[in-house]
Enzyme design. Structure first.
Site, PDB file in Angstrom:
ATOM      1  N   MET A  27       0.875  -0.810   0.000  1.00  0.00           N
ATOM      2  CA  MET A  27       0.000   0.000   0.000  1.00  0.00           C
ATOM      3  C   MET A  27       0.801   0.742   0.000  1.00  0.00           C
ATOM      4  O   MET A  27       1.718   0.644   0.280  1.00  0.00           O
ATOM      5  CB  MET A  27      -1.004   0.205   0.697  1.00  0.00           C
ATOM      6  CG  MET A  27      -1.517   0.406   1.797  1.00  0.00           C
ATOM      7  SD  MET A  27      -1.912   0.233   2.615  1.00  0.00           S
ATOM      8  CE  MET A  27      -1.892  -0.108   2.803  1.00  0.00           C
ATOM      9  N   ALA A  28       0.981   0.768  -1.319  1.00  0.00           N
ATOM     10  CA  ALA A  28       1.093   1.149  -0.936  1.00  0.00           C
ATOM     11  C   ALA A  28       2.289   1.811  -0.137  1.00  0.00           C
ATOM     12  O   ALA A  28       1.994   1.410   0.284  1.00  0.00           O
ATOM     13  CB  ALA A  28       0.573   2.006  -1.294  1.00  0.00           C
ATOM     14  N   SER A  33       0.542  -8.181   4.303  1.00  0.00           N
ATOM     15  CA  SER A  33       2.006  -8.063   4.170  1.00  0.00           C
ATOM     16  C   SER A  33       2.436  -6.606   4.219  1.00  0.00           C
ATOM     17  O   SER A  33       3.469  -6.259   4.806  1.00  0.00           O
ATOM     18  CB  SER A  33       2.469  -8.700   2.858  1.00  0.00           C
ATOM     19  OG  SER A  33       2.237 -10.090   2.853  1.00  0.00           O
ATOM     20  N   GLU A  34       1.648  -5.755   3.613  1.00  0.00           N
ATOM     21  CA  GLU A  34       1.950  -4.323   3.622  1.00  0.00           C
ATOM     22  C   GLU A  34       2.019  -3.791   5.048  1.00  0.00           C
ATOM     23  O   GLU A  34       2.928  -3.039   5.418  1.00  0.00           O
ATOM     24  CB  GLU A  34       0.882  -3.580   2.822  1.00  0.00           C
ATOM     25  CG  GLU A  34       1.230  -2.147   2.489  1.00  0.00           C
ATOM     26  CD  GLU A  34       0.234  -1.514   1.529  1.00  0.00           C
ATOM     27  OE1 GLU A  34       0.287  -0.283   1.362  1.00  0.00           O
ATOM     28  OE2 GLU A  34      -0.589  -2.250   0.943  1.00  0.00           O
ATOM     29  N   GLY A  35       1.050  -4.197   5.868  1.00  0.00           N
ATOM     30  CA  GLY A  35       1.030  -3.760   7.261  1.00  0.00           C
ATOM     31  C   GLY A  35       2.206  -4.293   8.060  1.00  0.00           C
ATOM     32  O   GLY A  35       2.845  -3.571   8.827  1.00  0.00           O
TER      33      GLY A  35
END
Length: 362
Positions: free
Chosen positions: A1-2, A171-173
């Site tokens: 996300m980004a 995964s982004e987080g």
């Protein structure tokens, strides 16, 4: 996300080496007329590099990291970052994938200048796309990624398997959490205290933290929990990504344009915009006309020319934090874009994970 423009904390000796870059083929008639191009590089022991592209919904960004591994028992030291971005993002080239790949090629030239030629073949290059491409039809998204992959394969850098991909929101987080806690020294500290992160991107938003009690984990849906190993430690995190709740997607939803087929130039109005405002906005390859119709935002007229969405954005962020995530008025949040002059995006965490998988760091 980004990456998102908004990240919130809750979050030796030198030896000269001549490297041949290119030279004429032996069977070419002009062999010897033009000398081979050479580059002079300073190679340092225990120094390595990583190149990570963040293909977000609003732009494509390159992060070129320099690491020094002084102690194999310790995490590598991050010596520096070179960062650059271009707009619009790849999703704006949904019907022109070749042009989208050209934007990546332009950024890749920076990497050739930043990384010594002696390290090109061992420096991995990866592109991860976030919510902007997750929202596109699968065939169109894959066409964009295919063009980018071709650009990578023609470069002098190490191109790992799955070097160009769409990253899922969880995964982004997690990777953003790794970045923030590495930069603040929490990831490898002795007190085991970490910070949680909120990441508000263009098309999605993520929340990630390390639960303090087993009870929290027991009450959490199983797909909101993820475990991973990093720097010889195992972490179990709460993380979730809300697709469609990024800032730009929220604007479309507020304007009533998110779930309808939009004609270029179609007018949308909202009471969350100043009454006298009429302007144009480009997002995801579509041109929107928008304006306001209540007077609640009129007292922000002096900000309208520079930030026409300011009133709408602040209203949404307030609602997201209070009504969505349940933070109280007195909750202390820290807003930051950089720590120690390093971008607080998920890209650094992704690079650590990449280098670890390739056996280039411990």
């Amino acid at each position: 996300m980004a990456a998102s423009w908004l990240s919130i904390f809750l979050m030796l000796a030198l030896s000269s080496i001549y490297c041949t870059v290119s030279h004429p083929s032996p069977d070419m008639w002009f062999q010897g007329l033009f000398p081979p191009r050479v580059c002079l590089a300073n190679a340092r022991t225990n120094t390595f590099y990583g190149i990570m592209f963040d293909a977000g919904s609003t732009g494509t960004r390159i992060h070129i990291y320099t690491f020094v591994q002084k102690n194999p028992e310790q995490p590598p030291e991050l010596e520096g970052e070179i960062f650059e971005s271009v707009k619009p993002g790849l999703s704006a080239y949904v019907d022109q994938p070749e042009k989208g790949a050209e934007t990546v090629k332009g950024l890749l030239k920076m990497a050739k200048e930043a990384v010594p030629c002696s390290h090109w073949k061992e420096t991995p290059v990866v592109l991860k796309a976030t919510a902007g491409l997750r929202l596109l039809p699968e065939p169109k998204a894959q066409a964009l990624l295919s063009e980018v992959r071709e650009v990578f394969e023609k470069s002098p850098f190490l191109v790992p398997n799955n070097s160009v991909s769409i990253m899922d929101g969880s995964s982004e987080g997690v990777l953003a959490w790794i970045t923030v806690n590495f930069l603040t020294g929490q990831l490898y500290s002795q007190n085991q205290m970490t910070v949680g992160t909120l990441d508000l991107g263009g098309a999605s938003t993520q929340i990630t933290f390390l639960p303090r009690s087993e009870e929290t984990l027991e009450q959490t849906p199983v797909d909101f929990v993820t475990s991973f190993e990093m720097f010889n430690s195992t972490y179990t995190l709460y993380t979730h990504s809300y697709l469609g709740f990024g800032l730009k997607a929220a604007r479309l939803a507020t304007l009533g344009a998110l779930e309808m087929k939009v004609v270029n130039g179609q007018m949308f109005r909202s009471s969350c915009l100043p009454k006298r405002l009429e302007a144009e906005w480009h997002f995801g390859g579509v041109r929107y006309q928008y304006g306001g119709n209540k007077e609640v935002c009129d007292n922000m007229d002096r900000y309208t020319s520079a930030s026409p969405f300011l009133c709408m954005d602040l209203s949404y962020i307030t609602a997201l934090l209070k009504e969505g995530f349940g933070f109280g008025d007195n909750t202390l949040l820290q807003l930051t874009k950089k720590v120690n002059n390093i971008e607080t995006s998920w890209a650094l965490g992704a690079t650590f994970h990449l280098l670890q998988s390739l056996g280039l760091s411990h």
